[in-house]
Design an enzyme around this catalytic site. Structure first.
Site, PDB file in Angstrom:
ATOM      1  CE  LYS A 127      -2.155  -1.367   3.799  1.00 18.05           C
ATOM      2  NZ  LYS A 127      -1.656  -2.753   3.973  1.00 18.05           N
ATOM      3  CB  THR A 128       3.760   2.269   2.117  1.00 21.91           C
ATOM      4  OG1 THR A 128       3.045   1.848   3.273  1.00 21.91           O
ATOM      5  CG2 THR A 128       4.502   3.549   2.403  1.00 21.91           C
TER       6      THR A 128
ATOM      7  CG  ASP B 224       0.626   2.584   7.263  1.00 25.40           C
ATOM      8  OD1 ASP B 224      -0.376   2.035   6.751  1.00 25.40           O
ATOM      9  OD2 ASP B 224       1.687   1.985   7.494  1.00 25.40           O
TER      10      ASP B 224
ATOM     11  CB  THR C  85      -4.547  -3.893   8.050  1.00 25.33           C
ATOM     12  OG1 THR C  85      -4.562  -3.219   9.317  1.00 25.33           O
ATOM     13  CG2 THR C  85      -3.149  -3.874   7.486  1.00 25.33           C
TER      14      THR C  85
ATOM     15  NE  ARG D 273       6.147  -4.959   4.980  1.00 24.73           N
ATOM     16  CZ  ARG D 273       5.131  -4.285   5.529  1.00 24.73           C
ATOM     17  NH1 ARG D 273       4.470  -4.804   6.528  1.00 24.73           N
ATOM     18  NH2 ARG D 273       4.790  -3.103   5.062  1.00 24.73           N
TER      19      ARG D 273
END
Ligand code: ADE
Length: 352
Positions: free
Chosen positions: A80-81, A125, A174, A233
């Site tokens: 997302k980032t 975030d 999330t 990740r």
């Protein structure tokens, strides 16, 4: 933009906040060598990429500064980032990162907002963690690019309106269900990031290996892919761990199937990517709750894990593997999980 009209106390508050908040640390993370910095480098999430490109191009054609505010949701580690960072680059603004947990007071948010430049992207975030007061403070900022500061207390209190530069807010969460509907409604577009397909993860691992200047067999790539919880990740983290292993064992810069097996064994990651924490949840479910159903609170207490960790880290993967089911009565283990753990089935819900 400067808040020169602010009383000294508030100015100091702003400076203190900027000094101590986590923007710089986060900015370092974004410099992470593996993070893609362009659309071409970003693998997967094709529909979302196309949609964002259209939004940005249309805004540019209209001669606007920035674009509509965007909200991203999906599991942690899905990018997302990274997506927001690439979008910010495309828009030509600075990418300012903060998080819902870092903003505790409206003054914290005022400090961040008043330091933005026209065209900047503010990335929040964990936006679901903003409290209601801060959310309400944010609304005029994203709708009219203004904030209302309250100066003084009681009868002496005054409000002061401050104009902000035109910026784009990008939020990530999330837990979309925990984002209030008024906040959700203020985003021009919302994107759900999906878990990655194995072929995309394979490409990501290959790209990362190239960037880390190591060679890797196709079989080894496949093995890391299977263990990576459909998440880039995790794939990158595993790749780095395996690299450490081969470098320590003298194999220098080549990763093969054997070295992945060894490293995963050492890290207690099994052939489905389950880590000890995942297995603990399944085992507790079997041993203490006869396979379930069990509520989140009881499961968290019995496993000694935070409820949020179960909800955000363990459970999505176990659900996705079909090892766990969520029913109105609680979590239930499935026959697939019993089979994987090599345990005799008690009252598992049969999937087949
Ligand atoms: N690293 C993390 N996420 C990635 C992605 N989507 N594409 C390429 N590299 C990545």
């Amino acid at each position: 933009m400067k808040l020169n009209g602010l009383p000294a106390k508030d100015k100091k508050m702003r400076e203190d906040f900027i000094k101590k908040n986590s923007l710089n640390k986060e900015e370092e993370i974004i410099e992470n060598t593996l993070r893609p910095k362009s659309w071409e480098d970003y693998i997967g999430q094709e529909k979302i990429k196309t949609n964002i490109k259209v939004i940005i191009e249309a805004a540019k054609k209209r001669g606007e500064i920035g674009c509509e505010h965007l909200l991203f949701y999906g599991g942690s580690g899905l990018g997302k980032t990274t997506l927001a960072g690439i979008a910010a680059k495309e828009l030509g603004g600075n990418f300012r990162i903060t998080s819902g947990t870092a903003i505790k007071k409206t003054g914290d948010l005022a400090a961040i907002l008043s330091n933005l430049n026209p065209g900047d992207v503010l990335f929040i975030d964990e936006i679901h963690r903003l409290n209601k007061l801060i959310e309400e403070f944010l609304y005029p900022a994203i709708e009219d690019f203004k904030i209302h500061l309250v100066l003084g207390k009681g009868l002496m209190a005054r409000t002061m309106e401050i104009n902000l530069p035109k910026f784009t807010l990008m939020g990530a969460t999330t837990r979309i269900a925990l984002v209030s509907s008024p906040l959700r409604a203020r985003f021009g577009a919302t994107f759900q990031l999906n878990y990655y397909l194995p072929e995309d993860l394979e490409k990501i691992i290959k790209r990362s290996a190239d960037l880390l200047q190591i060679t890797i067999d196709d079989e080894a790539i496949k093995q890391i892919t299977v263990a990576s919880r459909f998440t880039p990740r995790v794939a990158n983290r595993l790749l780095k761990r395996v690299r450490d292993f081969v470098q320590v064992s003298g194999d220098k810069n080549h990763i093969d199937k054997k070295s992945v097996e060894k490293a995963l064994g050492f890290l207690e990651i099994d052939n489905m990517g389950l880590e000890s924490g995942d297995r603990k949840i399944l085992e507790v479910l079997i041993e203490k709750f006869s396979g379930g159903p069990v509520g989140l609170k009881s499961l968290a207490a019995a496993t000694n894990e935070e409820e949020d960790t179960i909800l955000e880290i363990y459970e999505p993967y176990l659900l996705r593997l079909g090892f766990l089911e969520r029913t109105p009565k609680g979590r239930t283990i499935t026959s697939l999980a019993y089979k994987h753990l090599n345990k005799k089935q008690q009252n598992a819900k049969k999937l087949l």
